[in-house]
Enzyme design. Structure first.
Site, PDB file in Angstrom:
ATOM      1  N   ARG A 133      30.481  65.467   7.033  1.00  0.00           N
ATOM      2  CA  ARG A 133      31.834  66.031   7.130  1.00  0.00           C
ATOM      3  C   ARG A 133      31.865  67.479   6.639  1.00  0.00           C
ATOM      4  O   ARG A 133      32.838  67.921   6.048  1.00  0.00           O
ATOM      5  CB  ARG A 133      32.811  65.172   6.328  1.00  0.00           C
ATOM      6  CG  ARG A 133      32.937  63.740   6.846  1.00  0.00           C
ATOM      7  CD  ARG A 133      34.055  62.998   6.149  1.00  0.00           C
ATOM      8  NE  ARG A 133      33.740  62.729   4.752  1.00  0.00           N
ATOM      9  CZ  ARG A 133      33.340  61.546   4.278  1.00  0.00           C
ATOM     10  NH1 ARG A 133      33.189  60.533   5.109  1.00  0.00           N
ATOM     11  NH2 ARG A 133      33.093  61.377   3.004  1.00  0.00           N
ATOM     12  N   CYS A 154      41.158  86.394  13.806  1.00  0.00           N
ATOM     13  CA  CYS A 154      42.334  85.557  14.084  1.00  0.00           C
ATOM     14  C   CYS A 154      41.922  84.089  14.167  1.00  0.00           C
ATOM     15  O   CYS A 154      42.439  83.253  13.449  1.00  0.00           O
ATOM     16  CB  CYS A 154      43.002  86.007  15.376  1.00  0.00           C
ATOM     17  SG  CYS A 154      43.674  87.681  15.302  1.00  0.00           S
ATOM     18  N   SER A 179      46.740  83.746  13.265  1.00  0.00           N
ATOM     19  CA  SER A 179      47.688  84.516  14.056  1.00  0.00           C
ATOM     20  C   SER A 179      47.311  84.401  15.520  1.00  0.00           C
ATOM     21  O   SER A 179      46.128  84.387  15.860  1.00  0.00           O
ATOM     22  CB  SER A 179      47.635  85.978  13.607  1.00  0.00           C
ATOM     23  OG  SER A 179      48.417  86.807  14.441  1.00  0.00           O
ATOM     24  N   ASN A 180      48.327  84.302  16.403  1.00  0.00           N
ATOM     25  CA  ASN A 180      48.024  84.184  17.823  1.00  0.00           C
ATOM     26  C   ASN A 180      49.131  84.801  18.668  1.00  0.00           C
ATOM     27  O   ASN A 180      50.310  84.494  18.512  1.00  0.00           O
ATOM     28  CB  ASN A 180      47.839  82.717  18.206  1.00  0.00           C
ATOM     29  CG  ASN A 180      47.447  82.548  19.660  1.00  0.00           C
ATOM     30  OD1 ASN A 180      48.271  82.151  20.476  1.00  0.00           O
ATOM     31  ND2 ASN A 180      46.201  82.834  19.999  1.00  0.00           N
ATOM     32  N   ASP A 181      48.701  85.697  19.569  1.00  0.00           N
ATOM     33  CA  ASP A 181      49.575  86.326  20.561  1.00  0.00           C
ATOM     34  C   ASP A 181      49.792  85.310  21.679  1.00  0.00           C
ATOM     35  O   ASP A 181      48.955  85.148  22.562  1.00  0.00           O
ATOM     36  CB  ASP A 181      48.886  87.600  21.076  1.00  0.00           C
ATOM     37  CG  ASP A 181      49.702  88.364  22.096  1.00  0.00           C
ATOM     38  OD1 ASP A 181      50.692  87.819  22.615  1.00  0.00           O
ATOM     39  OD2 ASP A 181      49.321  89.509  22.405  1.00  0.00           O
ATOM     40  N   HIS A 219      53.242  83.973  17.859  1.00  0.00           N
ATOM     41  CA  HIS A 219      54.248  85.005  18.092  1.00  0.00           C
ATOM     42  C   HIS A 219      54.258  85.538  19.523  1.00  0.00           C
ATOM     43  O   HIS A 219      53.286  85.408  20.274  1.00  0.00           O
ATOM     44  CB  HIS A 219      54.054  86.169  17.115  1.00  0.00           C
ATOM     45  CG  HIS A 219      52.651  86.709  17.104  1.00  0.00           C
ATOM     46  ND1 HIS A 219      51.711  86.289  16.196  1.00  0.00           N
ATOM     47  CD2 HIS A 219      52.030  87.639  17.878  1.00  0.00           C
ATOM     48  CE1 HIS A 219      50.580  86.922  16.397  1.00  0.00           C
ATOM     49  NE2 HIS A 219      50.738  87.751  17.426  1.00  0.00           N
ATOM     50  N   TYR A 221      55.286  89.325  21.161  1.00  0.00           N
ATOM     51  CA  TYR A 221      55.629  90.698  20.804  1.00  0.00           C
ATOM     52  C   TYR A 221      56.920  91.139  21.492  1.00  0.00           C
ATOM     53  O   TYR A 221      57.276  90.630  22.566  1.00  0.00           O
ATOM     54  CB  TYR A 221      54.476  91.642  21.141  1.00  0.00           C
ATOM     55  CG  TYR A 221      53.360  91.562  20.131  1.00  0.00           C
ATOM     56  CD1 TYR A 221      53.499  92.112  18.855  1.00  0.00           C
ATOM     57  CD2 TYR A 221      52.173  90.897  20.422  1.00  0.00           C
ATOM     58  CE1 TYR A 221      52.489  92.024  17.914  1.00  0.00           C
ATOM     59  CE2 TYR A 221      51.156  90.801  19.487  1.00  0.00           C
ATOM     60  CZ  TYR A 221      51.321  91.365  18.236  1.00  0.00           C
ATOM     61  OH  TYR A 221      50.323  91.263  17.294  1.00  0.00           O
ATOM     62  N   ALA A 278      49.008  94.808  21.510  1.00  0.00           N
ATOM     63  CA  ALA A 278      49.217  95.370  20.183  1.00  0.00           C
ATOM     64  C   ALA A 278      47.859  95.521  19.534  1.00  0.00           C
ATOM     65  O   ALA A 278      47.068  94.583  19.490  1.00  0.00           O
ATOM     66  CB  ALA A 278      50.117  94.462  19.362  1.00  0.00           C
TER      67      ALA A 278
END
Length: 279
Positions: A133, A154, A179-181, A219, A221, A278
């Protein structure tokens, strides 16, 4: 309509209707304007790859081959060199994140994989004990961040687990992104890591099982709101896309090429949408 289409539309609606606007945003558009976004936190999805559920939308074309080439650059070549990415794979979109005039993205991604021998360690661990694991890829390396500038990763963590059901061995994977566009990168990132999961499974002659996808900050933009509304208006294609890896079971991880992957039954809605990234 695919499961990914349903999730995609639900997430777009949730962000537009319930999301909050970013403050003190880091990224900029190419014209120098601050790139604010509307976002939600803690988004999770599960795809049963063994049953044909793949995380790719049909609402717009997703460039799978370029995405897979990027994964090979990171986890096979294990380099941060933009020259390798361009000369070997003909992929250019990382140029916007070049650090100074180094022709690198700094000590990030592939450089961290090489530094810690991550893939070799995971393959060795799975060979010794498939049920361990501890099969964790972590690209969050504070020492590397202090050594050079560069975009912080990211998609920074991936975990793998094995299940035996009857006589069949399944490899599950969990991708975590800070984080992800949503409109641009969501399905690109998901399918990239499905490809990585398939490569490791093929190395051992196993089947792919579940793909779990967690995004901490999802998110859209502020210059993408028109495209978001267009995607909500579109009707998904009547297809069930699947990614196939056309190599024999037991093929060495490092011998797999982008040309070995085939995306079948994929008929995305056109025209393609344009996005100002961005940076």
């Amino acid at each position: 309509m695919t499961k990914a289409d349903i999730i995609f539309k639900d997430n777009i609606k949730t962000i537009l209707e319930e999301g909050v606007l970013s403050q003190q945003a880091r990224p900029k558009y190419k014209n120098g304007q601050t790139a604010h976004s509307k976002y939600v936190t803690g988004v999770f999805a599960t795809y049963d790859l063994a049953k044909g559920e793949f995380p790719i939308t049909t609402l717009r074309p997703i460039p799978i081959k370029s995405a897979i080439k990027e994964i090979l650059w990171i986890y096979q070549d294990q380099t941060n060199s933009l020259d390798v990415l361009e000369d070997k794979y003909k992929v250019h979109y990382w140029n916007d994140w070049e650090v100074g005039q180094t022709r690198t993205i700094g000590q990030r991604y592939g450089a961290v994989v090489k530094k810690h021998h991550i893939i070799d360690n995971i393959l060795a661990q799975l060979a010794e004990n498939p049920w361990n694991r501890r099969n964790v890829i972590s690209l969050w390396d504070y020492e590397a961040f202090e050594a050079t500038d560069g975009l912080l990763p990211c998609a920074f963590q991936t975990m793998f687990d094995v299940r035996k059901v009857g006589d069949t061995m399944y490899l599950d994977a969990t991708l975590t992104q800070r984080s992800n566009d949503m409109l641009v990168a969501h399905h690109i990132n998901a399918m990239q890591y499905v490809a990585l999961q398939m490569m490791i499974a093929k190395h051992f002659g196993w089947q792919v099982g579940n793909f779990y996808y967690f995004v901490n900050n999802l998110h859209i933009y502020d210059n993408q709101f028109p495209q978001a509304k267009e995607l909500l208006r579109r009707e998904p294609s009547d297809c069930q896309p699947r990614l196939i890896l056309n190599v024999p079971d037991g093929t060495n991880f490092y011998d797999i090429r982008a040309s070995d992957f085939e995306l079948i039954d994929y008929v995305p809605v056109k025209p393609q949408l344009k996005f100002d990234l961005a940076i």
